[in-house]
Scaffold this active site. Structure first.
Site, PDB file in Angstrom:
ATOM      1  CD  GLU A 166      -2.663  -1.501   0.661  1.00 52.01           C
ATOM      2  OE1 GLU A 166      -3.048  -0.619  -0.133  1.00 52.01           O
ATOM      3  OE2 GLU A 166      -3.102  -2.650   0.647  1.00 52.01           O
ATOM      4  CB  CYS A 204      -2.017   5.960   2.753  1.00 50.27           C
ATOM      5  SG  CYS A 204      -2.973   4.690   3.500  1.00 50.27           S
TER       6      CYS A 204
HETATM    7  C1  UN1 Z   1      -3.268   4.467   6.373  1.00 52.31           C
HETATM    8  O1  UN1 Z   1      -3.300   5.683   6.371  1.00 52.31           O
HETATM    9  O2  UN1 Z   1      -2.203   3.862   6.104  1.00 52.31           O
HETATM   10  O3  UN1 Z   1      -9.264   4.451   5.978  1.00 52.31           O
HETATM   11  C2  UN1 Z   1      -4.403   3.606   6.763  1.00 52.31           C
HETATM   12  C3  UN1 Z   1      -8.583   4.992   6.860  1.00 52.31           C
HETATM   13  C4  UN1 Z   1      -8.008   4.127   7.957  1.00 52.31           C
HETATM   14  C5  UN1 Z   1      -6.762   3.435   7.518  1.00 52.31           C
HETATM   15  C6  UN1 Z   1      -5.686   4.352   7.000  1.00 52.31           C
HETATM   16  N1  UN1 Z   1      -8.994   3.137   8.330  1.00 52.31           N
HETATM   17  O4  UN1 Z   1      -8.372   6.196   6.882  1.00 52.31           O
END
Ligand code: UN1
Length: 493
Positions: free
Chosen positions: A246, A280
Site C-alpha cells: 500500500e 494514506c
Molecule cells: C493508512 O493511512 O495507512 O481508511 C491507513 C482509513 C483508515 C486506515 C488508514 N482506516 O483512513
C-alpha cells in the site's frame, strides 16, 4: 520503555547491541523508549524461529489458531485507553484518533477470529459426476510485515492477524517512529500464548534484509511509494517471492454543483486534516465545481481557521504535531513549491514555532487554489501533511479527468445529491476505496483496502489479505472405480 526484539517467544537484545530512540513529536526532548537497531543477523534468527514454528503451526486447526487471536483481542481490549494514550504520545495523533486506531486493530482481530468457523474454500462442480473438486487454501510460509508509523497499531494487526490465522508465521517490523506501540504487539502476542516463533517482532534498520531473505515468500508493506517501489523491484528478482504494497495517494474529494455544502465542508476538513493529513487515505485535492466554488472556499477556510492544534492528549485537539523534523521540512518545501508553481494561497500555513508549539513538530494547514496541471509537482506528489489544493472544474467530465490526472489511485469521495452523478464517479474514476457523501478516510476492516496505479499492487489488505497470504489450490477426488476425465479425455487400456 526498554524495548527488545521478540524472537522465538523470547524478548532478546539485538545482535549488534546498537539501539535507537523513539521520541514524542509533541515534546521532542521526551524519549519514550529505546530499541534494538536490528541487522541482517537478527533477521536470520527471526527467520529461523518463524520457519521452525511454521512446520507445526500450519498443522494446528484453523479454529484453534483463531482462538489464540481471541485471547490476544481480549487482552488488548482491557488496555485500550492505555494503548491509545501511548500512541498519542508516540505518533502525535489526537487521543480520539488514537482510540480509533486501537479500535480498528481490535476490529481486525475480531473480524479474522469470526471467519474461523466460516466456510473457507469452494466446492466446484466437475463435468464428471463422480468427481468432487474443491478450492482449498494453504498458507504460504513466513510473512514479513513492514509497517508505517501513522497507524502503528491497526495496520500491523491488519497484516498479522489474517496471516497467522491462515497458518503462516510472521515477522513484523514496525516503524522506528512508533517502536513503543510495535513492542506492545509483541507483548500481547506473548501473553496470548502464541507458540514461540509464530509472531516475531524485530525493530528498526532491517527492512531491506527482510525483503531480501530468500526464505520469506510474502512481503506485506504499508508506506511510501518510493520504498514500496524498491520492494517491488527487489522481490521481482526472486522466483518465489511476492509483495503486497500500500503506497499512499493523492486522494480527492469531488464537490459537485448540487452538493450539500455542510457535508462537503465537513468531509473536506476531516479528510484533509485528520491525523494532520498524514493518512494514506487523506485528501490533498478538493476538486470543486465552479458554481459552488466561492461558497465552498469561504466555508472551508472559515472552519479550517477554527481547527485546534496542540497536545494530542487534549480531548479537544483536532490536529497534533506531524511526525518528525524531516516531515516539517518536506511539508514546508511543498508549501513553498505551491507558490512557485502559481498557487493562490487562501490560508497561509507552516511550522508553528511560538509558545506553546516550541517543543514539537506542529504545523498549521496550508490551503491554496490552483488549476489542474499534469506537470505541477504539488498536484502530483504525495505531501503527507496539512497541505491541500482546491482545484476548480467546470463540470463532471472535467472532475473525472482531474481526479484521474495523477499517478495515484487510493481513495476518492464525491459529494452530490444525484445518484446518477455518483455512479459516473464510481465507474470512471480510478481508486481502490470510493465514498459518496463521506470523507475519504475511515475505511472499515472488513472491506478490501488497497489502491490502483502508484497506490498499490492490486493485492489489497483488509478483508482480502487472505488472498495474499494463502495459495488457492485445486483438489479433486474421484469416486468412481475407473478413471473418467473431463474434456472427453477418458481413455481405457
Ligand atoms: C493508512 O493511512 O495507512 O481508511 C491507513 C482509513 C483508515 C486506515 C488508514 N482506516 O483512513
Amino acid at each position: 520503555m526498554e524495548g527488545k526484539n521478540y524472537i522465538n517467544g523470547t524478548f532478546v537484545d539485538g545482535v549488534s547491541g546498537e539501539r535507537f530512540e523513539s521520541r514524542n513529536p509533541a515534546r521532542f526532548d521526551e524519549v519514550l523508549g529505546t530499541f534494538p537497531l536490528s541487522s541482517e543477523k537478527d533477521v536470520r534468527n527471526a527467520v529461523h524461529a518463524a520457519q521452525t514454528a511454521y512446520d507445526s503451526w500450519r498443522h494446528v486447526s484453523r479454529i484453534k489458531r483463531g482462538e489464540y487471536l481471541d485471547t490476544f483481542t481480549q487482552l488488548i481490549k482491557k488496555d485500550r485507553e492505555e494503548l491509545a494514550r501511548l500512541m498519542a504520545r508516540e505518533c502525535g495523533k489526537g487521543i480520539v484518533e488514537s482510540r480509533a486506531d486501537v479500535t480498528e486493530g481490535i476490529h481486525m482481530a475480531q473480524y479474522v477470529f469470526g471467519t474461523v468457523r466460516m466456510p473457507h474454500g469452494d466446492i466446484v462442480d466437475s463435468e464428471i459426476p463422480e468427481k468432487d473438486s474443491f478450492m482449498r487454501r494453504k498458507p504460504k510460509g513466513i510473512v514479513a510485515a513492514i509497517t508505517a508509523w501513522n497507524f502503528p497499531f491497526a495496520v500491523p494487526l491488519w497484516l498479522v492477524c489474517p496471516s497467522v490465522v491462515e497458518g503462516n508465521t510472521v515477522i513484523l517490523k514496525p516503524s522506528r517512529e512508533t517502536a513503543c506501540i510495535g513492542n506492545t504487539i509483541a507483548e500481547y502476542a506473548h501473553k496470548a500464548g502464541f507458540p514461540p516463533g509464530v509472531v516475531n517482532v524485530i525493530h528498526g534498520g532491517c527492512g531491506d534484509a527482510l525483503v531480501r531473505h530468500p526464505d520469506i515468500p510474502v512481503v506485506l508493506f504499508v508506506g511510501s511509494n518510493a520504498v514500496g517501489s524498491e520492494i517491488k523491484k527487489t522481490v521481482a528478482g526472486f522466483d518465489n517471492k511476492m509483495a503486497a504494497c500500500e503506497m499512499g495517494g493523492k486522494n480527492a474529494i469531488i464537490v459537485l454543483d448540487d452538493a450539500n455544502l455542510d457535508i462537503a465542508v465537513n468531509a473536506a476538513v476531516v479528510s484533509a486534516f485528520k491525523t494532520s493529513g498524514q493518512r494514506c487515505t487523506s485528501a490533498s485535492r478538493l476538486i470543486v465545481h465552479e458554481r459552488v466554488l466561492s461558497e465552498f472556499e469561504r466555508r472551508f477556510i472559515e472552519v479550517t481557521k477554527r481547527i485546534k492544534i496542540g497536545d494530542p492528549l487534549d480531548e479537544d485537539v483536532f490536529m497534533g504535531p506531524v511526525i518528525n523534523e524531516a516531515a516539517t521540512e518536506k511539508i514546508t518545501m511543498y508549501n513553498t513549491l505551491a507558490r512557485k508553481e502559481g498557487a493562490e494561497a487562501l490560508l497561509e500555513g507552516g511550522r508553528l514555532t511560538q509558545d506553546p508549539y516550541t517543543k514539537g513538530y506542529f504545523m498549521s494547514p496550508f490551503v491554496y487554489r490552483m488549476h489542474h496541471s499534469l506537470s505541477s509537482r504539488v498536484l502530483q506528489e504525495e505531501v503527507f501533511g496539512p497541505h491541500v489544493a482546491i482545484i476548480p472544474v467546470k463540470d463532471i467530465d472535467e472532475a473525472v479527468e482531474v481526479h484521474n490526472g495523477t499517478g495515484y489511485g487510493l481513495t476518492c469521495a464525491v459529494i452530490t445529491e444525484d445518484y446518477r452523478k455518483a455512479r459516473r464517479i464510481r465507474e470512471d474514476c480510478e481508486y481502490g476505496l470510493g465514498y459518496v457523501n463521506l470523507p475519504s478516510i475511515g475505511a472499515e476492516v472488513h472491506l478490501p483496502f488497497g489502491g490502483v496505479k502508484k497506490s498499490g499492487t492490486g493485492l489489497p489488505s483488509g478483508s482480502t489479505l487472505i488472498d495474499v497470504v494463502t495459495h488457492r489450490t485445486a483438489w479433486t477426488v474421484n469416486h468412481a472405480m475407473e478413471i473418467k476425465m473431463a474434456q472427453g479425455l477418458t481413455i481405457k487400456f
